[in-house]
Each structure stands twice: as C-alpha cells, then as structure tokens.
Design an enzyme around this catalytic site. Structure first.
Site, PDB file in Angstrom:
ATOM      1  N   THR A  40     -73.524  20.791 -14.273  1.00  0.00           N
ATOM      2  CA  THR A  40     -72.203  19.973 -14.263  1.00  0.00           C
ATOM      3  C   THR A  40     -72.248  18.855 -13.277  1.00  0.00           C
ATOM      4  OG1 THR A  40     -70.856  22.113 -14.995  1.00  0.00           O
ATOM      5  CG2 THR A  40     -69.849  20.127 -13.683  1.00  0.00           C
ATOM      6  N   HIS A  43     -73.952  15.844 -14.937  1.00  0.00           N
ATOM      7  CA  HIS A  43     -73.182  15.214 -15.778  1.00  0.00           C
ATOM      8  C   HIS A  43     -72.314  14.126 -14.998  1.00  0.00           C
ATOM      9  CE1 HIS A  43     -74.079  17.536 -19.343  1.00  0.00           C
ATOM     10  NE2 HIS A  43     -73.688  18.448 -18.880  1.00  0.00           N
TER      11      HIS A  43
END
Length: 344
Positions: A40, A43
């Site tokens: 995450t 990202h």
C-alpha cells in the site's frame, strides 16, 4: 513530531515536522516504535490508479503496519492503559452497517483504512481507535509486533479451509506469501510448494518451511507439482502474487475438489479457463481481504506464541524514519522481505 507525509498526487514522500495529533474519547495516542513497509505504501508513494480507486486521503501521514506504546488514553477507553504495547487492526469498521452487524467487520460497507483514509503511523505518534487496538505481550520485540497485521492476512488465507494433510501451493513469496508458507507448515500441510520468480525470495521460503521452492521462470510449476503429488495436484492454493499467469498455473496444479484463497491483487482482469480449472474440478474459490476481526488476530497470536511460526527470517532490512523513501523503493524492487521502519 517527525512524520512521513504524502502531500501531493505526484511521486514522492516528505518527512517533516507536524503537530502531535489529539485523541477523542474512544482513541489512544501511541508512541510508535517500529513500522513496516506494505505494498500500500508503494501505491501511495507513486500515487497511482489504486489510490484514486480507493479514494485515499491526500495530504496524509502514511504507514499502517506498526507497534508502539500507549501514552495517552481517551476518557472512554476501557481495555487499554498507558504503557501497553499495541499493534493496529488497520481496518476501521463503522459498527452499524449490515456487514458489521453480522460479524463481518473486516468487510464493512463503510470501511476506512489507517494510513489510507486516516493519518497513519510512520510518525513518532499516531492515533488508534480502541476498537482497532490489539494488545501485545509487553516484552515482545516491537519489530515482530509491527508485522502482526500482515501476518494475520496469511493466517486468514491459510486457515480459510483445510490444509492439514494437504499438499499446498503458495504462489508469490513476498512477505505475506512467506508468512503463508510458515502458517501452512505449522497447520500440518503435507507438502508446501512455494512459487516465485526471484531466487532470493525462494531462499526465504525455504527458511520458512517450504518443502519445494519453484522458480517459475526456470521450471514449469505445473509439471513439477503434478510430478510430486502422484499426478493428482495440490489440494490448496494460496495465491499471493497478483499475477494472472501464476493463478492459471496454480489452477492447473490444483487437484479435483481443491480450494483456492485469492489474496493477491491483480492489476487487470484475468482470463481463466473456468471450465477445466474450476467447474470440472469442483474447486472452491475464496476471495479474501485483510484479516477477520478478531479471529485472525487470536490465531496469529497462538501461532507466534507457540513457536510453531517464526517470522524473523522474513524481516530482512531496517531503515530510520527519515529514510522511508529508500525503504519503499527497496520494497518495490522485490529484493527484500519485510522492511522495518525504526521510529523509536
């Protein structure tokens, strides 16, 4: 306090001084000791389409895998006290939707995620709702506490159906895949096949208990697995690569009546031979996200406390908070296991 911020929708992370956050009556203030890099965070670093798809907050303090000490409690707190070592269940459920009211808080219809929709924990201090706090043994290494959350994902996947006495495939040997290898071994899988394209990760898979490591860029995993299961195939497939080719090979390697845990996130739609790979095999497919609140946490604690799973081989690197960008780039390269952010 010092914190790692995602301030724009362009590439990069900024480490700077920001105010220490205040807490509400149902929250605690945690002095973060160790964090851990997750996909995450990659990202968010790039601010790619995933961030827009999940409506990530910007600007925001990033980071959601962590352990730290409670230093302040809200007036409504009942289960925690100052000095407790805690990890975070990063899914913040609303508590009132149908999913929450039927025991499925981890797929809450109004879910918020720490470090995605609320400020995260790559900072000296962070706010944690009591409902999301998992109390850890006070003498636990905070680095191990910081990986409880991703370890719980592996636990959720491997324990979804039967692995005891079953040949089991793990495709994708990133940190969660490596944890899954350890959990499958501890759960009694008769054989564990670890599949990846990086030898460094496969070396770690061997240390986590894999019986067979398969570099699918060099060896046909379907042929290998069928050869080592008397032509029947494996009974369980834990898919963590998010790669369509790996999933297709995994389904071809699955025996009739087998089951699949789909955990890895695919960037695009994945074409599959559902007739031969699923329907004719009467295979069971489970789509899984995060951890069950709080079944996965109790199971994770038992696996670790028993000594049946040791997560330390997966932890390969450590960086100070002001080098978080270097840590994210190393994680993105795939040449590391779990990377710890040292904040204490």
């Amino acid at each position: 306090m010092k914190a790692a911020l995602k301030e724009t929708r362009s590439k990069g992370i900024t480490v700077k001084d920001v105010p220490v956050p205040g807490i509400r009556e149902d929250e605690v203030l945690v002095k973060v000791e160790k964090g851990a890099i997750c996909g995450t965070d990659i990202h968010l670093y790039h601010w790619n389409a995933w961030c827009e798809n999940v409506n990530a907050k910007n600007p925001m303090v990033i980071g959601h895998e962590y352990a730290g000490r409670v230093v302040e409690v809200g007036k409504g707190i009942k289960s925690l006290k100052v000095g407790d070592l805690v990890a975070a269940e990063t899914h913040i459920p609303c508590g009132t939707c149908m999913m929450c009211r039927t025991g499925n808080e981890h797929i809450c219809q109004n879910m918020k995620i720490i470090g995605v929709h609320t400020d995260g924990a790559f900072a000296e201090y962070t706010v944690l709702p009591e409902a999301c706090a998992w109390k850890l043994p006070g003498d636990l290494d905070p680095a191990i506490g910081a990986v409880y959350e991703p370890f719980g994902i592996a636990v959720h996947g491997v324990t979804k159906d039967l692995v005891a006495g079953v040949p089991t495939i793990v495709t994708g040997c990133g940190p969660i895949g490596l944890f899954a290898v350890g959990v499958a071994r501890a759960s009694g899988a008769s054989k564990v096949f670890a599949v990846d394209i990086k030898d460094s990760r496969l070396d770690l898979a061997g240390r986590m208990g894999a019986d067979h490591v398969i570099n699918s860029s060099k060896t046909d995993p379907v042929e290998f697995i069928l050869d080592h299961t008397k032509g029947l195939g494996a009974g369980a497939l834990i898919e963590l690569s998010g790669n369509g080719a790996a999933l297709r090979a995994g389904l071809k390697s699955l025996r009739k009546g087998g089951w699949v845990a789909l955990i890895g996130l695919f960037r695009d739609e994945v074409p599959l031979d559902l007739v031969n790979g699923v329907i004719y095999k009467e295979a069971t497919l489970y789509g899984l996200t995060g951890r069950e609140m709080y079944r996965s946490w109790y199971l994770a604690e038992e696996f670790l406390a028993s000594g049946k799973v040791d997560v330390r081989p997966v932890i390969t690197h450590s960086f100070p908070l002001d080098k978080v960008e270097d840590a994210i780039l190393l994680a993105e390269s795939g040449e590391a296991g779990k990377i710890i952010i040292d904040i204490k």
